[in-house]
Enzyme design. Structure first.
Site, PDB file in Angstrom:
ATOM      1  N   CYS A   7       0.847  -1.202   0.000  1.00  0.00           N
ATOM      2  CA  CYS A   7       0.000   0.000   0.000  1.00  0.00           C
ATOM      3  C   CYS A   7       0.881   1.250   0.000  1.00  0.00           C
ATOM      4  O   CYS A   7       0.579   2.236  -0.690  1.00  0.00           O
ATOM      5  CB  CYS A   7      -0.937  -0.006   1.200  1.00  0.00           C
ATOM      6  SG  CYS A   7      -2.366  -1.093   1.006  1.00  0.00           S
ATOM      7  N   ASP A  30      10.504  -6.914  -8.584  1.00  0.00           N
ATOM      8  CA  ASP A  30      10.702  -7.482  -7.255  1.00  0.00           C
ATOM      9  C   ASP A  30      12.091  -7.086  -6.758  1.00  0.00           C
ATOM     10  O   ASP A  30      13.071  -7.122  -7.500  1.00  0.00           O
ATOM     11  CB  ASP A  30      10.565  -9.012  -7.293  1.00  0.00           C
ATOM     12  CG  ASP A  30      10.403  -9.597  -5.903  1.00  0.00           C
ATOM     13  OD1 ASP A  30       9.295 -10.080  -5.588  1.00  0.00           O
ATOM     14  OD2 ASP A  30      11.386  -9.580  -5.122  1.00  0.00           O
ATOM     15  N   HIS A  97      -0.705  -8.572   1.187  1.00  0.00           N
ATOM     16  CA  HIS A  97      -1.462  -7.793   0.194  1.00  0.00           C
ATOM     17  C   HIS A  97      -1.337  -8.605  -1.089  1.00  0.00           C
ATOM     18  O   HIS A  97      -0.220  -8.756  -1.622  1.00  0.00           O
ATOM     19  CB  HIS A  97      -0.822  -6.401   0.065  1.00  0.00           C
ATOM     20  CG  HIS A  97      -1.473  -5.483  -0.924  1.00  0.00           C
ATOM     21  ND1 HIS A  97      -1.767  -4.167  -0.612  1.00  0.00           N
ATOM     22  CD2 HIS A  97      -1.846  -5.653  -2.207  1.00  0.00           C
ATOM     23  CE1 HIS A  97      -2.319  -3.574  -1.679  1.00  0.00           C
ATOM     24  NE2 HIS A  97      -2.360  -4.471  -2.658  1.00  0.00           N
ATOM     25  N   HIS A  99      -0.728 -10.320  -4.389  1.00  0.00           N
ATOM     26  CA  HIS A  99       0.087  -9.900  -5.525  1.00  0.00           C
ATOM     27  C   HIS A  99       0.445 -11.113  -6.356  1.00  0.00           C
ATOM     28  O   HIS A  99       0.471 -12.238  -5.863  1.00  0.00           O
ATOM     29  CB  HIS A  99       1.353  -9.186  -5.038  1.00  0.00           C
ATOM     30  CG  HIS A  99       2.139  -9.981  -4.045  1.00  0.00           C
ATOM     31  ND1 HIS A  99       1.769 -10.061  -2.720  1.00  0.00           N
ATOM     32  CD2 HIS A  99       3.221 -10.758  -4.179  1.00  0.00           C
ATOM     33  CE1 HIS A  99       2.610 -10.847  -2.083  1.00  0.00           C
ATOM     34  NE2 HIS A  99       3.502 -11.301  -2.947  1.00  0.00           N
TER      35      HIS A  99
END
Ligand code: AMP
Ligand code: ZN
Length: 115
Positions: A7, A30, A97, A99
């Site tokens: 976020c 990444d 979160h 992904h």
């Protein structure tokens, strides 16, 4: 989520190498690549599990996945890519979160399916 690293990346509070952004998701490199190319496609909406999703989220995620497929060749993944989503402790999900890992840029081994 105030303490969620993704976020914060989405809000620009933490730097990232961003390759793509639209109203639904970002695609970033990444920080610890496990393949020659290792991107993360991160929906902007914070949720951890597929099981948290509403019907609306399912439409949103479907759109994100479709877009990933469209963008892949322009991201250097024209030879194909592995698409990985880690969910929970057994999969060693480290960021809560949801992904999608996009791995490629090389011939991947059959066992390179975790990340
Ligand atoms: P997972 O273990 O499936 O939750 O994946 C989390 C991924 O996020 C790992 O591959 C990490 O290397 C990656 N990651 C963690 N922090 C950052 C960051 N600040 N920028 C880019 N990638 C990150
Ligand atoms: Zn988040």
């Amino acid at each position: 989520m105030d303490d969620c690293i993704f976020c914060k990346i989405i809000k620009g509070e933490i730097p990232s190498e961003k390759l793509y952004e639209d109203e639904l998701m970002i695609i970033i490199k990444d920080i610890a690549p496990k393949a020659k190319i290792h991107f993360l496609a991160i929906p902007k909406k914070h949720f951890k599990y597929f099981s948290d999703m509403t019907e609306q989220d399912a439409v949103m995620l479907g759109r994100c996945i479709k877009k990933v497929g469209t963008l892949a060749p322009s991201l250097g993944l024209e030879g194909g890519f592995r698409f990985v989503v880690n969910q929970g402790d057994d999969a060693i999900q480290t960021v809560p979160h949801l992904h999608m890992h996009l791995l490629g840029g090389q011939k991947l081994a059959e066992t390179d399916f975790n990340k």
